[in-house]
Design a protein around this motif. Sequence first.
Motif, short mmCIF file in Angstrom:
data_model
loop_
_atom_site.label_atom_id
_atom_site.label_comp_id
_atom_site.label_asym_id
_atom_site.label_seq_id
_atom_site.Cartn_x
_atom_site.Cartn_y
_atom_site.Cartn_z
N TRP A 1 7.72 3.57 -11.47
CA TRP A 1 7.29 2.53 -12.41
C TRP A 1 8.06 1.17 -12.03
O TRP A 1 7.22 0.13 -12.29
CB TRP A 1 7.48 3.11 -13.83
N LEU A 2 9.28 0.95 -12.05
CA LEU A 2 10.15 -0.16 -11.74
C LEU A 2 9.53 -0.87 -10.44
O LEU A 2 9.27 -2.02 -10.34
CB LEU A 2 11.67 0.01 -11.75
N ASP A 3 9.14 -0.02 -9.55
CA ASP A 3 8.88 -0.68 -8.31
C ASP A 3 7.48 -1.39 -8.44
O ASP A 3 7.37 -2.51 -7.86
CB ASP A 3 8.40 0.50 -7.04
N MET A 4 6.74 -0.67 -9.28
CA MET A 4 5.33 -1.20 -9.34
C MET A 4 5.33 -2.38 -10.49
O MET A 4 4.80 -3.33 -10.14
CB MET A 4 4.25 -0.19 -9.93
N ASP B 1 0.81 -1.17 0.06
CA ASP B 1 -0.08 0.01 0.17
C ASP B 1 0.97 1.17 0.02
O ASP B 1 0.51 2.25 -0.67
CB ASP B 1 -0.83 0.06 1.31
N GLU B 2 1.99 1.10 0.76
CA GLU B 2 2.69 2.42 0.78
C GLU B 2 3.53 2.63 -0.45
O GLU B 2 3.84 3.82 -0.96
CB GLU B 2 4.10 2.17 1.77
N LEU B 3 3.90 1.57 -1.18
CA LEU B 3 4.44 1.66 -2.57
C LEU B 3 3.43 2.26 -3.58
O LEU B 3 3.71 3.16 -4.25
CB LEU B 3 4.85 0.41 -3.04
N ASP B 4 2.30 1.83 -3.22
CA ASP B 4 1.08 2.42 -4.23
C ASP B 4 0.98 3.93 -4.06
O ASP B 4 1.04 4.86 -5.06
CB ASP B 4 -0.07 1.69 -4.15
N ARG B 5 1.04 4.33 -2.64
CA ARG B 5 0.85 5.60 -2.37
C ARG B 5 1.94 6.54 -3.00
O ARG B 5 1.71 7.54 -3.32
CB ARG B 5 0.76 5.78 -0.91
N ILE B 6 3.26 6.06 -2.81
CA ILE B 6 4.39 6.78 -3.14
C ILE B 6 4.37 6.97 -4.82
O ILE B 6 4.75 8.04 -5.27
CB ILE B 6 5.78 6.05 -2.83
N TYR B 7 3.95 5.87 -5.42
CA TYR B 7 3.68 5.93 -6.99
C TYR B 7 3.02 6.83 -7.64
O TYR B 7 3.19 7.69 -8.32
CB TYR B 7 3.10 4.42 -7.49
N GLU C 1 21.02 9.24 -6.07
CA GLU C 1 21.39 8.23 -5.40
C GLU C 1 20.80 7.99 -4.24
O GLU C 1 20.21 6.98 -3.80
CB GLU C 1 22.97 8.28 -5.17
N GLN C 2 20.50 9.25 -3.43
CA GLN C 2 19.52 8.88 -2.14
C GLN C 2 18.24 8.45 -2.39
O GLN C 2 17.59 7.81 -1.60
CB GLN C 2 19.76 10.29 -1.39
N PHE C 3 17.52 8.98 -3.40
CA PHE C 3 16.27 8.76 -3.90
C PHE C 3 15.95 7.43 -3.92
O PHE C 3 14.77 6.97 -3.55
CB PHE C 3 15.91 9.35 -5.34
N VAL C 4 16.87 6.58 -4.60
CA VAL C 4 16.74 5.08 -4.99
C VAL C 4 17.10 4.24 -3.85
O VAL C 4 17.09 2.96 -3.95
CB VAL C 4 17.30 4.83 -6.22
N GLN C 5 17.97 4.65 -2.89
CA GLN C 5 18.37 3.79 -1.94
C GLN C 5 17.50 3.21 -1.00
O GLN C 5 17.74 1.89 -0.60
CB GLN C 5 19.36 4.58 -0.94
N SER C 6 16.29 3.42 -0.70
CA SER C 6 15.04 2.90 0.14
C SER C 6 14.64 1.89 -0.92
O SER C 6 13.46 1.19 -0.25
CB SER C 6 14.35 3.89 0.53
N SER C 7 14.84 1.87 -2.18
CA SER C 7 14.10 0.76 -2.85
C SER C 7 14.39 -0.63 -2.72
O SER C 7 15.33 -0.94 -2.12
CB SER C 7 14.18 1.27 -4.53
N ARG C 8 13.54 -1.64 -2.92
CA ARG C 8 13.74 -2.88 -3.07
C ARG C 8 15.00 -3.19 -3.88
O ARG C 8 15.32 -2.72 -4.86
CB ARG C 8 12.70 -3.71 -3.63
N PRO C 9 15.91 -4.26 -3.55
CA PRO C 9 17.13 -4.61 -4.13
C PRO C 9 17.17 -4.73 -5.65
O PRO C 9 17.86 -4.16 -6.54
CB PRO C 9 17.43 -5.77 -3.59
N ALA C 10 15.71 -5.33 -6.13
CA ALA C 10 15.70 -5.63 -7.52
C ALA C 10 15.62 -4.19 -8.29
O ALA C 10 16.05 -4.03 -9.59
CB ALA C 10 14.55 -6.45 -7.96
N VAL C 11 14.78 -3.28 -7.82
CA VAL C 11 14.63 -2.09 -8.26
C VAL C 11 15.94 -1.04 -8.26
O VAL C 11 16.23 -0.50 -9.03
CB VAL C 11 13.60 -1.08 -7.54
N LEU C 12 16.59 -1.13 -7.07
CA LEU C 12 17.83 -0.51 -6.82
C LEU C 12 18.97 -1.02 -7.97
O LEU C 12 19.64 -0.14 -8.79
CB LEU C 12 18.45 -0.71 -5.58
#
Length: 489
Positions: A398-401, A7-13, A327-338
């Motif tokens: 988009w990658l996250d979703m 749900d949090e990922l959806d909200r961020i997206y 770099e900071q923006f993507v650091q909290s993403s899941r490993p596959a997205v990162l």
Amino acid sequence: MNEMKDDELDRIYYESLSEEVPTKKNSILPNIVEKYINSAAEVSMYNEIPAALSFFVLLGQLCKDMVAIPFGRRVDDTRIQLIWMQTSGTGKSEMYNFFGPISNYVFEQLNEKHGTDFDVFNVKDITDAALVGSVTTVREPVEDENGQTRMMDIVEPIPGALEGDGLCCYDEFEYSGVFKPSMHKENVIMYMNTFMNSIHGQNWVITVKRKDGEVLECRCQRSIFATTYIPKTMTTVIAETGIMQRSILYIREVPIEIQNELREKLAASYGKRVNRKQPIEQFGKAFVKIYETLMTRYKEVEEDAEATIVFHDSFSDAVVNETKKFEQFVQSSRPAVLELANNFITRMQGNMGKMAVLCCVAEAPTTKDKSKRFVATSQHVVQASHLIKQCYKSLVSWLDMSLKYEHKGLLEANSSKDFIAEYNKMISNGLGDKDGYVHKTMLLENVRKHSKKGQATVYRHYKQLLGEQRFAETKKGKAVYTKIGEEEK
């Protein structure tokens, strides 16, 4: 816990989507770019970011012969390659109907006044030969050393459509051969990766060796403006080709409520006529003015492309600072997205540097103090970062979703295989009745043991298969029995 994370990922997206459209009071782009964006958004609503990017695609092409961007031992050109992926029916074609005529106007004016050879190549035929060229044999009279004339077969190259300067426009980039290679367009990825290299290096000329040993050269210095819906193989292309990393990739799934609003506004416009030529001439003349102002500067520095732009000390510091934000923006993403998104940062840094230089060039005609013209500062980097950041945010979101749904789909597919495999085992062991039904609780328990998943997860996946009619239930007394659906057989 996992559902809360989703749900949090959806909200961020969706929050990131709402941030994509800059309002005038918050925007920091050069004034001419602002005017261009506002005009483009009248015909392609809610597409301010692609509008701005199209401005820099054209300007980057115009500047490429007069501006070189040095960084260390390397030198980059000013070309911007844009690949815009967005939901169908949300204004991509309308944007080109605005951008294309302006580009044609500018090229016609410059070709006539300054002897340039710019043109717009709208990609229709995408075979290898059509893109990079071929050869033909013609019989011509040739005089030998004794003065005798005889007919000989002469090999003549036929230039491909990529040859030369200007724009390479794909209205349907999904058919380019990048996403689904075929026999007749198998090398398109190599061609694009090659001509996207800096024209100040050694690797931008496309060379093709024919079967007879003849080597063809295609000297493409074009800029790409490509649009498409988001192909299903997108994540694979990102991971394997390198084309998306070299370009500025803007990828956006438009929410249904925005699509509904677009349709309402389109319906309200029927029967209303507007002056279509006015913005073409207005912005066409502005681009010509920028080009001619730049040409004056280029001649002042004795046509030394690396000296055209003066880089203020603050420029590189700003590039470092803005890159850290990516770099900071993507650091909290899941490993596959990162892993995927991190591969874009270096190229985005390069495109940010190019666009910062182009912001400097765009401001030159209206900068009254001539000593401040063509001086690239930290402010120009911030202007460029304002746009590149939106592209990066849209990509990461988009990658996250996308990867989340791919992973979910893979899990569900594997679960389906588990249920079918365990069902077939029970049937082969004589645990089914004459109609093919097996004890439901026993089947779910066997799947749980085999897959090592929790009871709740197995039950949830079974209910989904049942809802999709891939399994069917019946009751015998108080016990529930299940069997595989007809389509699964």
